[in-house]
Design a protein around this motif. Structure first.
Motif, PDB file in Angstrom:
ATOM      1  N   MET A   1       0.839  -1.194   0.000  1.00 44.35           N
ATOM      2  CA  MET A   1       0.000   0.000   0.000  1.00 44.35           C
ATOM      3  C   MET A   1       0.881   1.253   0.000  1.00 44.35           C
ATOM      4  N   ILE A   2       0.372   2.273  -0.635  1.00 40.43           N
ATOM      5  CA  ILE A   2       1.095   3.546  -0.735  1.00 40.43           C
ATOM      6  C   ILE A   2       1.419   4.097   0.649  1.00 40.43           C
ATOM      7  N   LYS A   3       0.458   4.010   1.544  1.00 38.36           N
ATOM      8  CA  LYS A   3       0.624   4.551   2.892  1.00 38.36           C
ATOM      9  C   LYS A   3       1.830   3.940   3.606  1.00 38.36           C
ATOM     10  N   ASP A   4       2.177   2.710   3.276  1.00 39.46           N
ATOM     11  CA  ASP A   4       3.304   2.037   3.908  1.00 39.46           C
ATOM     12  C   ASP A   4       4.645   2.716   3.618  1.00 39.46           C
ATOM     13  N   HIS A   5       4.700   3.528   2.573  1.00 36.88           N
ATOM     14  CA  HIS A   5       5.947   4.185   2.168  1.00 36.88           C
ATOM     15  C   HIS A   5       6.005   5.657   2.578  1.00 36.88           C
ATOM     16  N   VAL A   6       4.899   6.221   3.002  1.00 38.79           N
ATOM     17  CA  VAL A   6       4.813   7.659   3.285  1.00 38.79           C
ATOM     18  C   VAL A   6       5.749   8.085   4.404  1.00 38.79           C
ATOM     19  N   PHE A   7       5.746   7.369   5.515  1.00 36.45           N
ATOM     20  CA  PHE A   7       6.544   7.762   6.682  1.00 36.45           C
ATOM     21  C   PHE A   7       8.024   7.883   6.326  1.00 36.45           C
ATOM     22  N   LYS A   8       8.517   6.930   5.552  1.00 37.58           N
ATOM     23  CA  LYS A   8       9.931   6.916   5.159  1.00 37.58           C
ATOM     24  C   LYS A   8      10.339   8.223   4.481  1.00 37.58           C
ATOM     25  N   TYR A   9       9.486   8.713   3.597  1.00 37.89           N
ATOM     26  CA  TYR A   9       9.811   9.942   2.870  1.00 37.89           C
ATOM     27  C   TYR A   9       9.491  11.195   3.686  1.00 37.89           C
ATOM     28  N   TYR A  10       8.311  11.219   4.294  1.00 38.19           N
ATOM     29  CA  TYR A  10       7.853  12.446   4.956  1.00 38.19           C
ATOM     30  C   TYR A  10       8.601  12.721   6.258  1.00 38.19           C
ATOM     31  N   ILE A  11       8.735  11.708   7.094  1.00 39.06           N
ATOM     32  CA  ILE A  11       9.424  11.886   8.369  1.00 39.06           C
ATOM     33  C   ILE A  11      10.901  11.485   8.234  1.00 39.06           C
ATOM     34  N   GLY A  12      11.146  10.320   7.696  1.00 42.95           N
ATOM     35  CA  GLY A  12      12.505   9.796   7.611  1.00 42.95           C
ATOM     36  C   GLY A  12      13.450  10.632   6.764  1.00 42.95           C
ATOM     37  N   GLN A  13      12.952  11.139   5.631  1.00 40.26           N
ATOM     38  CA  GLN A  13      13.802  11.931   4.736  1.00 40.26           C
ATOM     39  C   GLN A  13      13.417  13.410   4.735  1.00 40.26           C
ATOM     40  N   SER A  14      12.443  13.773   5.545  1.00 41.57           N
ATOM     41  CA  SER A  14      11.976  15.158   5.658  1.00 41.57           C
ATOM     42  C   SER A  14      11.584  15.766   4.309  1.00 41.57           C
ATOM     43  N   LYS A  15      10.978  14.927   3.464  1.00 42.43           N
ATOM     44  CA  LYS A  15      10.468  15.426   2.183  1.00 42.43           C
ATOM     45  C   LYS A  15       9.174  16.184   2.445  1.00 42.43           C
ATOM     46  N   SER A  16       8.764  16.965   1.492  1.00 42.50           N
ATOM     47  CA  SER A  16       7.510  17.709   1.603  1.00 42.50           C
ATOM     48  C   SER A  16       6.324  16.778   1.372  1.00 42.50           C
ATOM     49  N   CYS A  17       5.130  17.297   1.594  1.00 46.49           N
ATOM     50  CA  CYS A  17       3.917  16.507   1.378  1.00 46.49           C
ATOM     51  C   CYS A  17       3.782  16.078  -0.088  1.00 46.49           C
ATOM     52  N   SER A  18       4.030  17.001  -1.012  1.00 44.00           N
ATOM     53  CA  SER A  18       3.898  16.653  -2.427  1.00 44.00           C
ATOM     54  C   SER A  18       4.945  15.623  -2.833  1.00 44.00           C
ATOM     55  N   GLU A  19       6.184  15.836  -2.412  1.00 41.12           N
ATOM     56  CA  GLU A  19       7.248  14.888  -2.742  1.00 41.12           C
ATOM     57  C   GLU A  19       6.991  13.520  -2.110  1.00 41.12           C
ATOM     58  N   SER A  20       6.565  13.520  -0.856  1.00 40.44           N
ATOM     59  CA  SER A  20       6.371  12.264  -0.127  1.00 40.44           C
ATOM     60  C   SER A  20       5.289  11.395  -0.732  1.00 40.44           C
ATOM     61  N   LEU A  21       4.135  11.984  -1.026  1.00 35.68           N
ATOM     62  CA  LEU A  21       3.070  11.161  -1.595  1.00 35.68           C
ATOM     63  C   LEU A  21       3.442  10.695  -2.995  1.00 35.68           C
ATOM     64  N   PHE A  22       4.036  11.577  -3.774  1.00 34.12           N
ATOM     65  CA  PHE A  22       4.458  11.213  -5.120  1.00 34.12           C
ATOM     66  C   PHE A  22       5.468  10.069  -5.073  1.00 34.12           C
ATOM     67  N   LEU A  23       6.496  10.194  -4.249  1.00 35.89           N
ATOM     68  CA  LEU A  23       7.519   9.148  -4.151  1.00 35.89           C
ATOM     69  C   LEU A  23       6.949   7.844  -3.601  1.00 35.89           C
ATOM     70  N   ALA A  24       6.081   7.937  -2.606  1.00 38.96           N
ATOM     71  CA  ALA A  24       5.470   6.730  -2.028  1.00 38.96           C
ATOM     72  C   ALA A  24       4.621   6.001  -3.068  1.00 38.96           C
ATOM     73  N   ALA A  25       3.836   6.750  -3.831  1.00 30.48           N
ATOM     74  CA  ALA A  25       2.992   6.140  -4.865  1.00 30.48           C
ATOM     75  C   ALA A  25       3.848   5.517  -5.963  1.00 30.48           C
ATOM     76  N   CYS A  26       4.880   6.233  -6.369  1.00 27.09           N
ATOM     77  CA  CYS A  26       5.752   5.711  -7.421  1.00 27.09           C
ATOM     78  C   CYS A  26       6.482   4.458  -6.959  1.00 27.09           C
ATOM     79  N   GLU A  27       6.949   4.451  -5.720  1.00 26.99           N
ATOM     80  CA  GLU A  27       7.615   3.259  -5.200  1.00 26.99           C
ATOM     81  C   GLU A  27       6.649   2.078  -5.152  1.00 26.99           C
ATOM     82  N   ASP A  28       5.451   2.329  -4.646  1.00 32.80           N
ATOM     83  CA  ASP A  28       4.476   1.255  -4.501  1.00 32.80           C
ATOM     84  C   ASP A  28       4.045   0.664  -5.840  1.00 32.80           C
ATOM     85  N   ARG A  29       3.956   1.513  -6.850  1.00 32.50           N
ATOM     86  CA  ARG A  29       3.471   1.065  -8.161  1.00 32.50           C
ATOM     87  C   ARG A  29       4.591   0.879  -9.184  1.00 32.50           C
ATOM     88  N   ASN A  30       5.838   0.925  -8.721  1.00 30.05           N
ATOM     89  CA  ASN A  30       6.988   0.741  -9.620  1.00 30.05           C
ATOM     90  C   ASN A  30       6.992   1.716 -10.785  1.00 30.05           C
TER      91      ASN A  30
END
Length: 131
Positions: A1-30
């Motif tokens: 699930m996309i949500k499973d990747h959000v924390f890593k980007y948003y909190i772990g890498q201090s990415k912004s909201c737009s970057e975090s959701l985009f990166l999480a979705a892209c990672e989840d869907r390859n």
């Protein structure tokens, strides 16, 4: 699930909201992410840097656009993408009460976690629109 990747980007890498959701979705869907895509989606951080459209919504819309239709289709030639983005934004509005950063931030911002709850909500909604 996309949500499973959000924390890593948003909190772990201090990415912004737009970057975090985009990166999480892209990672989840390859979905491959180029440095240019990441730089571009960063412009939508903080409500397009002015409290307007929520960055998480923008990041989700960008992921839908990359995932829907052929790469050579422009926005006018891709009605499926347009409908999915519209439905995603509408569903986010229903769940969050608004698509505007300034309104959503009032409701979901928590010191320390910033807008993690908003990005997670957007991730849950986005699941419906990325196949």
């Amino acid at each position: 699930m996309i949500k499973d990747h959000v924390f890593k980007y948003y909190i772990g890498q201090s990415k912004s909201c737009s970057e975090s959701l985009f990166l999480a979705a892209c990672e989840d869907r390859n979905i491959p992410v180029t440095p240019e895509c990441l730089k571009l989606i960063g412009a939508f951080s903080g409500g397009v840097c002015c409290g307007s459209l929520c960055g998480a919504v923008a990041g989700g819309a960008a992921a839908i656009a990359l995932r829907t239709g052929e790469m050579d289709l422009d926005a006018h030639g891709n009605p499926e993408m347009r409908e999915k983005v519209k439905a995603f934004v509408t569903r986010f509005q229903e769940k969050a009460g608004s698509e505007l950063c300034q309104n959503v931030k009032e409701k979901y911002f928590v010191e320390g976690d910033r807008c993690l709850a908003t990005v997670e909500l957007a991730a849950d909604v986005l699941e419906e629109f990325l196949d």
